[in-house]
Scaffold this motif. Sequence first.
Motif, PDB file in Angstrom:
ATOM      1  N   VAL A  70       0.854  -1.187   0.000  1.00  0.00           N
ATOM      2  CA  VAL A  70       0.000   0.000   0.000  1.00  0.00           C
ATOM      3  C   VAL A  70       0.895   1.244   0.000  1.00  0.00           C
ATOM      4  CG1 VAL A  70      -1.907   1.203   1.137  1.00  0.00           C
ATOM      5  CG2 VAL A  70      -1.686  -1.275   1.391  1.00  0.00           C
ATOM      6  N   LYS A  71       0.504   2.252  -0.750  1.00  0.00           N
ATOM      7  CA  LYS A  71       1.242   3.512  -0.760  1.00  0.00           C
ATOM      8  C   LYS A  71       0.785   4.386   0.403  1.00  0.00           C
ATOM      9  CE  LYS A  71       1.807   3.634  -5.788  1.00  0.00           C
ATOM     10  NZ  LYS A  71       1.518   4.379  -7.043  1.00  0.00           N
ATOM     11  N   PRO A  72       1.670   5.232   0.934  1.00  0.00           N
ATOM     12  CA  PRO A  72       1.251   6.143   2.004  1.00  0.00           C
ATOM     13  C   PRO A  72       0.087   7.021   1.554  1.00  0.00           C
ATOM     14  CG  PRO A  72       3.636   6.102   1.823  1.00  0.00           C
ATOM     15  CD  PRO A  72       3.112   5.322   0.651  1.00  0.00           C
ATOM     16  N   GLY A  73      -0.904   7.181   2.447  1.00  0.00           N
ATOM     17  CA  GLY A  73      -2.077   7.984   2.129  1.00  0.00           C
ATOM     18  C   GLY A  73      -3.151   7.228   1.375  1.00  0.00           C
ATOM     19  N   GLU A  74      -2.914   5.947   1.083  1.00  0.00           N
ATOM     20  CA  GLU A  74      -3.910   5.155   0.361  1.00  0.00           C
ATOM     21  C   GLU A  74      -4.365   3.972   1.205  1.00  0.00           C
ATOM     22  OE1 GLU A  74      -2.512   4.024  -3.477  1.00  0.00           O
ATOM     23  OE2 GLU A  74      -2.137   6.090  -4.144  1.00  0.00           O
ATOM     24  N   SER A  75      -5.378   3.273   0.705  1.00  0.00           N
ATOM     25  CA  SER A  75      -5.911   2.117   1.425  1.00  0.00           C
ATOM     26  C   SER A  75      -6.041   0.940   0.474  1.00  0.00           C
ATOM     27  CB  SER A  75      -7.263   2.430   2.069  1.00  0.00           C
ATOM     28  OG  SER A  75      -8.229   2.697   1.062  1.00  0.00           O
ATOM     29  N   GLN A  76      -6.147  -0.219   1.054  1.00  0.00           N
ATOM     30  CA  GLN A  76      -6.297  -1.437   0.262  1.00  0.00           C
ATOM     31  C   GLN A  76      -7.157  -2.430   1.033  1.00  0.00           C
ATOM     32  OE1 GLN A  76      -3.726  -2.499  -2.454  1.00  0.00           O
ATOM     33  NE2 GLN A  76      -4.143  -4.663  -2.499  1.00  0.00           N
ATOM     34  N   ASP A  89      -3.589   0.052  14.212  1.00  0.00           N
ATOM     35  CA  ASP A  89      -4.780   0.886  14.036  1.00  0.00           C
ATOM     36  C   ASP A  89      -5.098   1.120  12.564  1.00  0.00           C
ATOM     37  OD1 ASP A  89      -4.983   1.066  16.783  1.00  0.00           O
ATOM     38  OD2 ASP A  89      -3.829   2.932  16.895  1.00  0.00           O
ATOM     39  N   TRP A  90      -4.151   0.810  11.670  1.00  0.00           N
ATOM     40  CA  TRP A  90      -4.399   0.963  10.237  1.00  0.00           C
ATOM     41  C   TRP A  90      -5.378  -0.097   9.718  1.00  0.00           C
ATOM     42  CZ3 TRP A  90       1.429   1.283   8.357  1.00  0.00           C
ATOM     43  CH2 TRP A  90       2.050   2.370   8.981  1.00  0.00           C
ATOM     44  N   PHE A  91      -5.521  -1.198  10.465  1.00  0.00           N
ATOM     45  CA  PHE A  91      -6.424  -2.280  10.057  1.00  0.00           C
ATOM     46  C   PHE A  91      -7.840  -1.912  10.486  1.00  0.00           C
ATOM     47  CE2 PHE A  91      -2.342  -4.158   9.881  1.00  0.00           C
ATOM     48  CZ  PHE A  91      -2.405  -5.247   9.029  1.00  0.00           C
ATOM     49  N   THR A  92      -8.692  -1.665   9.521  1.00  0.00           N
ATOM     50  CA  THR A  92     -10.065  -1.258   9.817  1.00  0.00           C
ATOM     51  C   THR A  92     -11.042  -2.208   9.128  1.00  0.00           C
ATOM     52  OG1 THR A  92     -10.153   0.231   7.910  1.00  0.00           O
ATOM     53  CG2 THR A  92      -9.363   1.163   9.993  1.00  0.00           C
ATOM     54  N   GLU A  93     -12.295  -2.068   9.501  1.00  0.00           N
ATOM     55  CA  GLU A  93     -13.402  -2.833   8.903  1.00  0.00           C
ATOM     56  C   GLU A  93     -13.213  -4.345   9.046  1.00  0.00           C
ATOM     57  OE1 GLU A  93     -14.272  -1.579   4.925  1.00  0.00           O
ATOM     58  OE2 GLU A  93     -13.925   0.542   5.372  1.00  0.00           O
ATOM     59  N   GLN A  97      -5.712   1.112   6.003  1.00  0.00           N
ATOM     60  CA  GLN A  97      -5.622   2.534   5.678  1.00  0.00           C
ATOM     61  C   GLN A  97      -4.275   3.058   6.178  1.00  0.00           C
ATOM     62  OE1 GLN A  97      -8.046   4.764   4.062  1.00  0.00           O
ATOM     63  NE2 GLN A  97      -6.082   5.872   3.974  1.00  0.00           N
ATOM     64  N   VAL A  98      -3.369   3.328   5.250  1.00  0.00           N
ATOM     65  CA  VAL A  98      -2.016   3.769   5.608  1.00  0.00           C
ATOM     66  C   VAL A  98      -1.973   5.294   5.641  1.00  0.00           C
ATOM     67  CG1 VAL A  98       0.421   3.740   4.940  1.00  0.00           C
ATOM     68  CG2 VAL A  98      -0.994   1.704   4.591  1.00  0.00           C
ATOM     69  N   PRO A  99      -1.529   5.902   6.740  1.00  0.00           N
ATOM     70  CA  PRO A  99      -1.436   7.361   6.818  1.00  0.00           C
ATOM     71  C   PRO A  99      -0.461   7.927   5.785  1.00  0.00           C
ATOM     72  CG  PRO A  99      -1.215   6.346   8.979  1.00  0.00           C
ATOM     73  CD  PRO A  99      -1.123   5.244   7.990  1.00  0.00           C
ATOM     74  N   ALA A 100      -0.669   9.173   5.434  1.00  0.00           N
ATOM     75  CA  ALA A 100       0.186   9.819   4.431  1.00  0.00           C
ATOM     76  C   ALA A 100       1.612   9.982   4.923  1.00  0.00           C
ATOM     77  CB  ALA A 100      -0.403  11.179   4.046  1.00  0.00           C
ATOM     78  N   ASN A 101       1.804  10.068   6.236  1.00  0.00           N
ATOM     79  CA  ASN A 101       3.147  10.268   6.786  1.00  0.00           C
ATOM     80  C   ASN A 101       3.815   8.962   7.221  1.00  0.00           C
ATOM     81  OD1 ASN A 101       1.513   9.705   8.934  1.00  0.00           O
ATOM     82  ND2 ASN A 101       2.279  11.371  10.252  1.00  0.00           N
ATOM     83  N   ALA A 102       3.265   7.820   6.796  1.00  0.00           N
ATOM     84  CA  ALA A 102       3.820   6.526   7.192  1.00  0.00           C
ATOM     85  C   ALA A 102       5.203   6.326   6.570  1.00  0.00           C
ATOM     86  CB  ALA A 102       2.893   5.394   6.760  1.00  0.00           C
ATOM     87  N   THR A 103       6.101   5.775   7.351  1.00  0.00           N
ATOM     88  CA  THR A 103       7.463   5.507   6.875  1.00  0.00           C
ATOM     89  C   THR A 103       7.468   4.266   5.988  1.00  0.00           C
ATOM     90  OG1 THR A 103       8.371   6.432   8.913  1.00  0.00           O
ATOM     91  CG2 THR A 103       9.832   5.048   7.589  1.00  0.00           C
ATOM     92  N   LEU A 162       2.865  -6.546   5.431  1.00  0.00           N
ATOM     93  CA  LEU A 162       2.461  -5.284   4.820  1.00  0.00           C
ATOM     94  C   LEU A 162       3.692  -4.508   4.364  1.00  0.00           C
ATOM     95  CD1 LEU A 162       0.467  -2.986   4.148  1.00  0.00           C
ATOM     96  CD2 LEU A 162       0.626  -2.291   6.558  1.00  0.00           C
ATOM     97  N   LYS A 163       3.686  -4.138   3.099  1.00  0.00           N
ATOM     98  CA  LYS A 163       4.767  -3.325   2.542  1.00  0.00           C
ATOM     99  C   LYS A 163       4.227  -1.936   2.248  1.00  0.00           C
ATOM    100  CE  LYS A 163       7.381  -5.061  -0.697  1.00  0.00           C
ATOM    101  NZ  LYS A 163       7.840  -5.516  -2.051  1.00  0.00           N
ATOM    102  N   VAL A 164       4.751  -0.927   2.960  1.00  0.00           N
ATOM    103  CA  VAL A 164       4.401   0.465   2.672  1.00  0.00           C
ATOM    104  C   VAL A 164       5.375   0.960   1.624  1.00  0.00           C
ATOM    105  CG1 VAL A 164       4.190   2.801   3.587  1.00  0.00           C
ATOM    106  CG2 VAL A 164       3.408   0.857   4.955  1.00  0.00           C
ATOM    107  N   ALA A 165       4.840   1.269   0.446  1.00  0.00           N
ATOM    108  CA  ALA A 165       5.682   1.619  -0.698  1.00  0.00           C
ATOM    109  C   ALA A 165       6.425   2.925  -0.457  1.00  0.00           C
ATOM    110  CB  ALA A 165       4.825   1.702  -1.953  1.00  0.00           C
ATOM    111  N   GLY A 166       7.512   3.065  -1.183  1.00  0.00           N
ATOM    112  CA  GLY A 166       8.351   4.247  -1.058  1.00  0.00           C
ATOM    113  C   GLY A 166       9.800   3.865  -1.220  1.00  0.00           C
TER     114      GLY A 166
END
Length: 332
Positions: free
Chosen positions: A39-45, A90-94, A114-120, A155-159
């Motif tokens: 997932v990219k920062p600021g996006e959800s999957q 807390d990013w794991f919802t629903e 749901q990954v925050p926009a400022n996630a590393t 989970l891989k936060v892209a960047g």
Amino acid sequence: MLNLKTKFSFFIFFFIFFLFLPHFSLALTAMSPILEIEVKPGESQTGFLKLYNETAADLILTSSLESFKAGDETGQPVFLLPEQKDKFLDWFTELPTEILLRPQQVILVPFRIQVPANATPGGYYAAIFWQTNSGQTKDGSGAGISGRIATLVFLKVAGELNESAQLVGFETIPKNNYFFHFPLNFSVRVNNQGNIHLQPQGQIILSDWFSRKIALDINQEKRFILPGSIRRFDVVWESGANKNFWQNFLAELYLEFKNLPFGPYQAELSLNYGARHQTLTGSLNFWFIPWRLILAIVILIIFLVTFWRINRRVKELKNKLEKLVNEKNQGN
């Protein structure tokens, strides 16, 4: 004091009680035991878990989330205590807190990350657990179906990811220079020095003095190495039998005859990992002396020499006998 009749009655009661007491265990299968999600920062999957109720009864399951890290070098995960849980959970919802599975039912359970926009950027590792609700079935009977199962989420936060690994060990087990029988075991140890899980794969190429080459695959199961951990991959050249002495002897003799392993060997390791296909290399040398094959060849040579000598002796005796018969016939 209880009389004999009372004691006998108690014995019959407990015997019947334990004989007909139902024994239950958690017969629930996670058909998606490992999920890898990017997932990219600021996006959800959205992700999906597949569960299967193998029992003949309804199951009420509750969910929970735990973070995990690498345990020992076999890759066994260690689940962290509640006070050690990371905020990324807390990013794991629903994710449903409770679900009902009918007998023999297979269901897909959705959840969202749901990954925050400022996630590393990097790797984050969570386990989604399912367990029975206080051991209760749907009818509330309280029959003791207990236990829990988990799906591991990588989970891989892209960047900008740091994919870095080091080969910290490549050796034979046991660590010897001479081997006399199969199986021959190799140990490959890799340290993940980056911030994302890695999945190295490659081969060990064995070369003998006749320039014959044998390829042994490493990590065919595509197992992960978590950041900041070392993982050991075991590679076996010709696994041996595990029977009685003579069956083992014949099985390993066959392996030695099939491979004809004799003399010095060089083992060259090559492992590829990461999006940029980086490579780890290593080498070692050893001798293989197949004593069963040598013994069989020696016995065969002794047998052939003995047969040849016996055959020659029989021919000599036959010639002498024929000569005596001829001399006797000429004398008459």
